[in-house]
Design an enzyme around this catalytic site. Structure first.
Site, PDB file in Angstrom:
ATOM      1  CG  HIS A  70       3.920  30.813  41.077  1.00 56.68           C
ATOM      2  ND1 HIS A  70       4.880  31.630  41.629  1.00 56.68           N
ATOM      3  CD2 HIS A  70       4.292  29.669  41.205  1.00 56.68           C
ATOM      4  CE1 HIS A  70       5.895  30.742  41.697  1.00 56.68           C
ATOM      5  NE2 HIS A  70       5.690  29.507  41.465  1.00 56.68           N
ATOM      6  CG  ASP A 108       2.422  33.212  35.324  1.00 53.70           C
ATOM      7  OD1 ASP A 108       3.219  32.668  34.737  1.00 53.70           O
ATOM      8  OD2 ASP A 108       2.567  33.394  36.710  1.00 53.70           O
ATOM      9  CD  GLN A 166       3.442  25.572  35.298  1.00 49.18           C
ATOM     10  OE1 GLN A 166       3.451  24.623  34.533  1.00 49.18           O
ATOM     11  NE2 GLN A 166       4.124  25.820  36.056  1.00 49.18           N
ATOM     12  CE  LYS A 190       8.034  27.386  36.279  1.00 48.50           C
ATOM     13  NZ  LYS A 190       8.031  26.499  37.224  1.00 48.50           N
ATOM     14  CB  CYS A 214       4.851  28.909  44.562  1.00 47.96           C
ATOM     15  SG  CYS A 214       6.567  28.356  44.995  1.00 47.96           S
TER      16      CYS A 214
HETATM   17  N1  PMP Z   1       3.941  31.444  37.622  1.00 46.95           N
HETATM   18  C1  PMP Z   1       3.736  30.183  37.447  1.00 46.95           C
HETATM   19  C2  PMP Z   1       2.275  29.630  36.983  1.00 46.95           C
HETATM   20  C3  PMP Z   1       4.540  29.122  37.599  1.00 46.95           C
HETATM   21  O1  PMP Z   1       4.141  28.118  37.892  1.00 46.95           O
HETATM   22  C4  PMP Z   1       5.796  29.495  38.052  1.00 46.95           C
HETATM   23  C5  PMP Z   1       6.926  28.505  38.296  1.00 46.95           C
HETATM   24  N2  PMP Z   1       6.404  27.411  39.238  1.00 46.95           N
HETATM   25  C6  PMP Z   1       6.190  31.012  38.164  1.00 46.95           C
HETATM   26  C7  PMP Z   1       5.109  31.951  37.785  1.00 46.95           C
HETATM   27  C8  PMP Z   1       7.484  31.270  38.470  1.00 46.95           C
HETATM   28  O2  PMP Z   1       8.472  31.057  37.585  1.00 46.95           O
HETATM   29  P1  PMP Z   1      10.200  31.321  37.714  1.00 46.95           P
HETATM   30  O3  PMP Z   1      10.151  30.409  38.995  1.00 46.95           O
HETATM   31  O4  PMP Z   1      10.674  30.333  36.702  1.00 46.95           O
HETATM   32  O5  PMP Z   1      10.337  32.622  37.714  1.00 46.95           O
END
Ligand code: PMP
Length: 427
Positions: free
Chosen positions: A143, A220, A223, A246, A384
């Site tokens: 991401h 990370d 998910q 999430k 993203c």
């Molecule tokens: N890493 C992953 C794999 C994600 O899916 C996301 C959110 N889509 C993020 C990081 C970023 O998370 P946040 O916007 O809650 O900081």
């Protein structure tokens, strides 16, 4: 990249009917007030859980209760409400620590979310310990929030960003990872679960290799935490980041787990109130962990809400949730495969959560908008993860992502709507 599932095979669900009956999904749905609402005159089918999850009543109540009767600033107060709020905030930290298997609670730092957690590590650990010519390894699945902070650090330090490429099926090419690792590697930062392809990454193996090479590892978990039981001792990561929203908790709260020994050596990320032991114009002594990394008034209600979300998940049992979702994931992939002209992106052996797809002759944004007319919420775009889109050779995909409250009936509705769309565009 396409998945091939033979239509003649019974679906995963048909092979394992007992799992569904054991997980009380219809009862669970009643805990989430928003799920009974209507969207555009249709019953809401919410399949955008990788973006954010809906909240159970117990989380909504915990946040409301806090603001109605318990609100005060924490740590510095001497009055009753402040003591209560401090206790609740620190209790939420203990819940998070137990949930992820931290060794001590001071390894749990509250942040705004995964993005801030990764930026904290890049700015604090990275600026202190990464030098010109050092290397940082990330993967093609990342991401933007696990790409850009490292790019910024590399730019500032003259370090080099290396990328673990993808195999044809959407898994990481770990053979290349082995070759990228060297004594120059200072950080290895990878996702545990792709928000686009649903690929489960063998992070335990990656973290071990990173450590053996003398690098620190960051996982990370944005998910993975909603879908799997995660255990810091088992994964062996130096840092682990995730977001409350999430995980069926509030927005604006997240966690950075870090091994205490590393956090101790790192300089603060931000300066301000609450992160100090003493301040004079000449010299400041920083607070002990975790305070050193929590400057300013934190998201107290958010932390309490996250604690309530963890209580909720634990009352259902993460293992049961994981088993139910694994089965639903298999069912989803086999149903989508039946839709003419639909290609699922990637076919990783271990997968969960997000499923990305394209439909011949229909732009992903049109898929998203037309499904919305039927009350079905999915996502369309680059998610993203623009570099990953480039690897896949597509500008965008449609993505559905199920959560613990989704049902086979909802997947059936989605599949038949997609079949209808296909017929509309190819009469
Ligand atoms: N890493 C992953 C794999 C994600 O899916 C996301 C959110 N889509 C993020 C990081 C970023 O998370 P946040 O916007 O809650 O900081």
């Amino acid at each position: 990249m396409t998945t091939i599932i033979e239509n003649s095979k019974p679906s995963l669900y048909e092979r394992q009917p007992e799992i569904s009956t054991r997980f009380p999904v219809h009862q669970v749905r009643e805990d989430f007030p928003i799920l009974s609402s209507e969207v555009r005159g249709r019953k809401l089918v919410y399949l955008d859980n990788a973006a954010t999850t809906q909240k159970p009543q117990s989380v909504i109540q915990a946040v409301t209760r806090y603001y109605k009767g318990e609100n005060a600033n924490i740590h510095r107060g001497v009055h009753y409400l402040s003591e209560q709020a401090t206790q609740k905030y620190e209790n939420a930290r203990r819940k998070v620590g137990a949930f992820i298997g931290a060794t001590v609670n001071c390894e749990v730092i509250f942040t705004r979310g995964t993005t801030e957690s990764i930026n904290l590590v890049a700015q604090s650990y990275g600026r202190a310990f990464v030098r010109e010519g050092d290397e940082i390894i990330i993967s093609a699945l990342e991401h933007h929030s696990n790409i850009v902070p490292w790019q910024m650090l590399c730019q500032e330090k003259g370090a080099i960003l290396r990328i673990i490429p993808l195999l044809e099926n959407g898994e990481l090419d770990l053979g290349v990872f082995d070759k990228l690792l060297s004594s120059k590697t200072k950080v290895v930062a990878v996702t545990q679960l792709s928000n686009v392809l649903g690929t489960l990454v063998p992070v335990r193996q990656i973290c071990k290799k990173a450590r053996d090479a003398g690098a620190v590892s960051l996982v990370d978990g944005a998910q993975s935490t909603p879908h799997l039981s995660v255990d810091m001792q088992q994964i062996g990561a130096d840092f682990f980041a995730f977001s409350g929203h999430k995980l069926y908790g509030p927005t604006g709260i997240g966690v950075l787990y870090g091994r205490a020994e590393l956090l101790e050596r790192m300089p603060p990320y931000q300066g301000g109130g609450d992160m100090i032991r003493s301040v004079s114009f000449e010299h400041t002594e920083y607070a002990d962990l975790p305070g050193k990394f929590e400057a300013g008034t934190p998201n107290i209600a958010g932390a309490i809400g996250l604690g309530a979300a963890i209580d909720y998940l634990q009352s259902l049992g993460m293992e049961r949730i994981a088993a139910y979702e694994a089965e639903l994931d298999g069912y989803t992939r086999s149903r989508l495969q039946e839709v003419e002209g639909l290609q699922i992106q990637g076919n990783p052996e271990e997968h969960r959560g997000a499923v990305s797809f394209t439909l011949d002759g229909v732009h992903p944004h049109d898929i998203g908008q037309l499904l919305d007319q039927e009350g079905i919420a999915i996502r369309a775009g680059h998610h993203c993860a623009q570099p990953l889109m480039k690897c896949l050779g597509v500008p965008a995909t449609a993505r559905l992502s199920a959560g613990l409250y989704n049902t086979r009936e909802e997947i059936d509705m989605l599949a038949s709507s997609l079949q209808g769309l296909r017929t509309l565009f190819h009469p």
